[in-house]
Motif scaffolding. Structure first.
Motif, PDB file in Angstrom:
ATOM      1  N   UNK A  40      -0.530 -15.502 -15.469  1.00  0.00           N
ATOM      2  CA  UNK A  40      -0.572 -15.988 -14.093  1.00  0.00           C
ATOM      3  C   UNK A  40      -1.388 -15.013 -13.250  1.00  0.00           C
ATOM      4  N   UNK A  41      -1.889 -15.489 -12.128  1.00  0.00           N
ATOM      5  CA  UNK A  41      -2.725 -14.676 -11.239  1.00  0.00           C
ATOM      6  C   UNK A  41      -1.996 -14.415  -9.932  1.00  0.00           C
ATOM      7  N   UNK A  42      -0.694 -14.099 -10.058  1.00  0.00           N
ATOM      8  CA  UNK A  42       0.166 -13.815  -8.910  1.00  0.00           C
ATOM      9  C   UNK A  42       0.334 -15.026  -7.995  1.00  0.00           C
ATOM     10  N   UNK A  43       0.222 -16.202  -8.619  1.00  0.00           N
ATOM     11  CA  UNK A  43       0.561 -17.446  -7.936  1.00  0.00           C
ATOM     12  C   UNK A  43       1.172 -18.382  -8.972  1.00  0.00           C
ATOM     13  N   UNK A  44       1.384 -19.635  -8.620  1.00  0.00           N
ATOM     14  CA  UNK A  44       2.123 -20.551  -9.493  1.00  0.00           C
ATOM     15  C   UNK A  44       1.269 -21.173 -10.591  1.00  0.00           C
ATOM     16  N   UNK A  45      -0.023 -20.936 -10.581  1.00  0.00           N
ATOM     17  CA  UNK A  45      -0.867 -21.468 -11.647  1.00  0.00           C
ATOM     18  C   UNK A  45      -0.666 -20.672 -12.932  1.00  0.00           C
ATOM     19  N   UNK A  46      -0.876 -21.334 -14.073  1.00  0.00           N
ATOM     20  CA  UNK A  46      -0.916 -20.663 -15.367  1.00  0.00           C
ATOM     21  C   UNK A  46      -2.318 -20.780 -15.929  1.00  0.00           C
ATOM     22  N   UNK A  47      -2.822 -19.686 -16.477  1.00  0.00           N
ATOM     23  CA  UNK A  47      -4.164 -19.643 -17.056  1.00  0.00           C
ATOM     24  C   UNK A  47      -4.014 -19.612 -18.574  1.00  0.00           C
ATOM     25  N   UNK A  48      -4.539 -20.632 -19.224  1.00  0.00           N
ATOM     26  CA  UNK A  48      -4.400 -20.797 -20.669  1.00  0.00           C
ATOM     27  C   UNK A  48      -5.700 -20.374 -21.342  1.00  0.00           C
ATOM     28  N   UNK A  49      -5.603 -19.397 -22.219  1.00  0.00           N
ATOM     29  CA  UNK A  49      -6.773 -18.838 -22.900  1.00  0.00           C
ATOM     30  C   UNK A  49      -6.938 -19.519 -24.252  1.00  0.00           C
ATOM     31  N   UNK A  50      -8.083 -20.166 -24.469  1.00  0.00           N
ATOM     32  CA  UNK A  50      -8.375 -20.810 -25.744  1.00  0.00           C
ATOM     33  C   UNK A  50      -9.227 -19.891 -26.613  1.00  0.00           C
ATOM     34  N   UNK A  51      -8.930 -19.882 -27.892  1.00  0.00           N
ATOM     35  CA  UNK A  51      -9.630 -18.995 -28.824  1.00  0.00           C
ATOM     36  C   UNK A  51     -11.137 -19.199 -28.781  1.00  0.00           C
ATOM     37  N   UNK A  52     -11.580 -20.432 -28.573  1.00  0.00           N
ATOM     38  CA  UNK A  52     -13.009 -20.725 -28.587  1.00  0.00           C
ATOM     39  C   UNK A  52     -13.784 -20.214 -27.398  1.00  0.00           C
ATOM     40  N   UNK A  53     -13.097 -19.692 -26.377  1.00  0.00           N
ATOM     41  CA  UNK A  53     -13.820 -19.044 -25.285  1.00  0.00           C
ATOM     42  C   UNK A  53     -13.561 -19.584 -23.897  1.00  0.00           C
ATOM     43  N   UNK A  54     -12.712 -20.584 -23.772  1.00  0.00           N
ATOM     44  CA  UNK A  54     -12.453 -21.161 -22.453  1.00  0.00           C
ATOM     45  C   UNK A  54     -11.098 -20.712 -21.900  1.00  0.00           C
ATOM     46  N   UNK A  55     -11.068 -20.516 -20.591  1.00  0.00           N
ATOM     47  CA  UNK A  55      -9.827 -20.275 -19.868  1.00  0.00           C
ATOM     48  C   UNK A  55      -9.614 -21.469 -18.950  1.00  0.00           C
ATOM     49  N   UNK A  56      -8.472 -22.141 -19.114  1.00  0.00           N
ATOM     50  CA  UNK A  56      -8.192 -23.341 -18.333  1.00  0.00           C
ATOM     51  C   UNK A  56      -6.997 -23.110 -17.422  1.00  0.00           C
ATOM     52  N   UNK A  57      -6.984 -23.807 -16.308  1.00  0.00           N
ATOM     53  CA  UNK A  57      -5.911 -23.664 -15.325  1.00  0.00           C
ATOM     54  C   UNK A  57      -4.926 -24.814 -15.468  1.00  0.00           C
ATOM     55  N   UNK A  58      -3.660 -24.446 -15.667  1.00  0.00           N
ATOM     56  CA  UNK A  58      -2.559 -25.401 -15.704  1.00  0.00           C
ATOM     57  C   UNK A  58      -1.832 -25.321 -14.369  1.00  0.00           C
ATOM     58  N   UNK A  59      -1.868 -26.396 -13.601  1.00  0.00           N
ATOM     59  CA  UNK A  59      -1.262 -26.421 -12.275  1.00  0.00           C
ATOM     60  C   UNK A  59       0.248 -26.605 -12.362  1.00  0.00           C
ATOM     61  N   UNK A  60       0.973 -26.259 -11.289  1.00  0.00           N
ATOM     62  CA  UNK A  60       2.434 -26.396 -11.308  1.00  0.00           C
ATOM     63  C   UNK A  60       2.921 -27.817 -11.565  1.00  0.00           C
ATOM     64  N   UNK A  61       2.100 -28.826 -11.227  1.00  0.00           N
ATOM     65  CA  UNK A  61       2.523 -30.214 -11.452  1.00  0.00           C
ATOM     66  C   UNK A  61       2.207 -30.708 -12.856  1.00  0.00           C
ATOM     67  N   UNK A  62       1.715 -29.820 -13.733  1.00  0.00           N
ATOM     68  CA  UNK A  62       1.428 -30.183 -15.113  1.00  0.00           C
ATOM     69  C   UNK A  62       0.026 -30.674 -15.368  1.00  0.00           C
ATOM     70  N   UNK A  63      -0.787 -30.810 -14.310  1.00  0.00           N
ATOM     71  CA  UNK A  63      -2.180 -31.224 -14.497  1.00  0.00           C
ATOM     72  C   UNK A  63      -3.032 -30.029 -14.891  1.00  0.00           C
ATOM     73  N   UNK A  64      -4.131 -30.307 -15.543  1.00  0.00           N
ATOM     74  CA  UNK A  64      -5.069 -29.272 -15.977  1.00  0.00           C
ATOM     75  C   UNK A  64      -6.398 -29.495 -15.264  1.00  0.00           C
ATOM     76  N   UNK A  65      -6.916 -28.446 -14.676  1.00  0.00           N
ATOM     77  CA  UNK A  65      -8.211 -28.551 -14.002  1.00  0.00           C
ATOM     78  C   UNK A  65      -9.277 -29.003 -14.997  1.00  0.00           C
ATOM     79  N   UNK A  66     -10.100 -29.964 -14.587  1.00  0.00           N
ATOM     80  CA  UNK A  66     -11.103 -30.534 -15.488  1.00  0.00           C
ATOM     81  C   UNK A  66     -12.157 -29.510 -15.897  1.00  0.00           C
ATOM     82  N   UNK A  67     -12.526 -28.632 -14.988  1.00  0.00           N
ATOM     83  CA  UNK A  67     -13.532 -27.606 -15.273  1.00  0.00           C
ATOM     84  C   UNK A  67     -12.839 -26.301 -15.623  1.00  0.00           C
ATOM     85  N   UNK A  68     -13.180 -25.681 -16.752  1.00  0.00           N
ATOM     86  CA  UNK A  68     -12.555 -24.406 -17.103  1.00  0.00           C
ATOM     87  C   UNK A  68     -12.774 -23.346 -16.026  1.00  0.00           C
TER      88      UNK A  68
END
Length: 456
Positions: A40-68
């Protein structure tokens, strides 16, 4: 904890109780590609690190930002134990926008770099902002470590594996002039000389001309995951084993220059002690478990979430290979294996409120939902070993016991038996004096592992 004192901590009566099924898992999101880290970045978002090189944002409502948030897929080598392996946000991230990553570069070497958030969009990083901190040559493709984390003191800690192959053939872990097989610690706020970081004054080899000054601890095989207890500051290191044991280490934040023993010792048992220091100079784990349960530990966190739960203050971990989920009681080092869902558990993550999340390599992110204490617990599993140390006979009292297995320090099976009663008597008169692991299986499917000492 020294080897000479570990056995003294085994009480005459070991009695460990934890509510059966003390947590459950709730699916939060799916569709990630080999997720290896959650931050987390000191807020409610979760940052998911993928082995292939992308970091994606998981929002508190369960949605995932379309752009890494960040896409490094064109700048790394990935596969096996390589890839984008670690993420850490600066303690002052809301003000400076700095975050740090650990990845394997195209040459197969470890790269530690700093990036900045896009000043106009908090859901995007600036891909052109990379500032390289360290490049560490990797002689083999495996045992890259990968975890990075800020300690309560504001320093950046970096977990480095022993360089790979098997058995640490070059003995990098015990070589304090090498950065491999180590836990490193650097100050990224006060660059010095021609470096983009500096060495903290209390690092054990500060200003040394022969040892690597970045070293905080050594003697590690592959510390793929480590974490800090957000309440106490204690450091927890889960170190992947070689042939017989997985290990969990717990030390105070201030414990500098510790030698965790590899390749001289695997867990707390001899592996290759040629030209090794006396074991009294080494730090041995708070807990181990044998490879019949799992063979690649995924370290987690001490639970400090908002719920009133028996999990408070307990360390949660998993095994990537077997799929077991485990809970360790720091008070005595006893371990309970609660669930096996046949998943490759890749990473735990701690949210800003202390809630814990868990990701499987198949792309699913779960939230750990603890059992909440509303009154007296409905179901408890209790295991008692008496006497401990045992001599000629061991008495076992365990509720809901269906079988047990005893292993020696080499992981070899000494005795196994199916039972249908709460009291069992075991003849130990022919067992050699030494330390054993007593594994019990219970009717709810849980496993418990406890230390047993036999003395004649």
């Amino acid at each position: 904890m020294r080897l000479t004192s570990r056995l003294l901590l085994i009480s005459l009566l070991v009695n460990y109780t934890l509510n059966a099924q003390s947590f459950s898992l709730t699916t939060v999101a799916t569709g990630f590609n080999a997720p290896l880290n959650i931050q987390h970045a000191q807020d409610e978002r979760l940052f998911i690190v993928e082995q292939g090189g992308r970091i994606k944002i998981l929002n508190p409502d369960g949605t995932v930002e379309a752009t890494p948030f960040l896409n490094l897929s064109g700048s790394i080598s990935s596969g096996g134990e390589r890839g984008l392996l670690g993420l850490a946000f600066h303690p002052d991230y809301p003000n400076n926008g700095y975050f740090f990553v650990n990845y394997t570069n195209p040459n197969g070497n470890t790269q530690i770099s700093r990036f900045s958030v896009d000043p106009l969009n908090p859901n995007l990083a600036d891909p052109s902002s990379e500032l390289g901190l360290m490049t560490i040559v990797q002689p083999y493709a495996n045992h890259n470590g990968g975890c990075i984390a800020f300690g309560p003191n504001g320093y950046l800690y970096i977990g480095m594996g022993d360089g790979g192959s098997g058995g640490d053939p070059q003995n990098y872990s015990q070589n304090t002039s090498s950065l491999l097989g180590k836990l490193l610690r650097i100050d990224i706020d006060n660059p010095s000389g021609n470096l983009n970081y500096s060495i903290p004054l209390d690092n054990p080899y500060f200003e040394s001309t022969t040892e690597a000054q970045e070293i905080w601890a050594y003697g590690l095989r592959n510390p793929w995951k480590f974490s800090f207890d957000r309440d106490t500051g204690d450091l927890w290191i889960a170190d992947v084993g070689q042939n017989a044991y997985e290990e969990i280490n717990k030390v105070a934040l201030s414990a500098a220059g510790l030698n965790y023993g590899w390749r001289c010792y695997e867990g707390d048992q001899s592996y290759n002690t040629s030209n090794c220091a006396d074991p009294s100079t080494m730090e041995f784990p708070i807990a181990v478990y044998p490879h019949n349960i799992g063979s690649s530990i995924t370290g987690g966190y001490v639970y400090r979430g908002p719920e009133n739960t028996p999990l408070q203050g307990h360390y949660l971990f998993a095994d990537f290979v077997s799929g077991y989920l485990g809970v360790l009681d720091p008070a005595n080092g006893n371990v309970v294996f609660e669930q096996n869902q046949s998943q490759n558990w890749a990473s735990f993550g701690e949210a800003i409120d202390g809630s814990l999340y868990l990701t499987a390599f198949n792309g699913v992110v779960y939230k750990i939902v603890p059992e909440v204490v509303l009154g007296q617990a409905d179901s408890q599993i209790t295991v008692q070993l008496f006497p401990n140390p045992a001599r000629d006979q061991l008495l076992v009292h365990a509720s809901n016991l269906v079988s047990f297995t005893v292993y020696d320090v080499k992981g070899q099976e000494i005795k196994t038996e199916k039972v249908h009663q709460d009291w069992v008597t075991i003849n130990t008169s022919t067992w050699p004096t030494g330390l054993y692991l007593f594994q019990s299986t219970h009717g709810d499917g849980s496993l418990r592992i406890q230390k047993l000492l036999v003395q004649h």
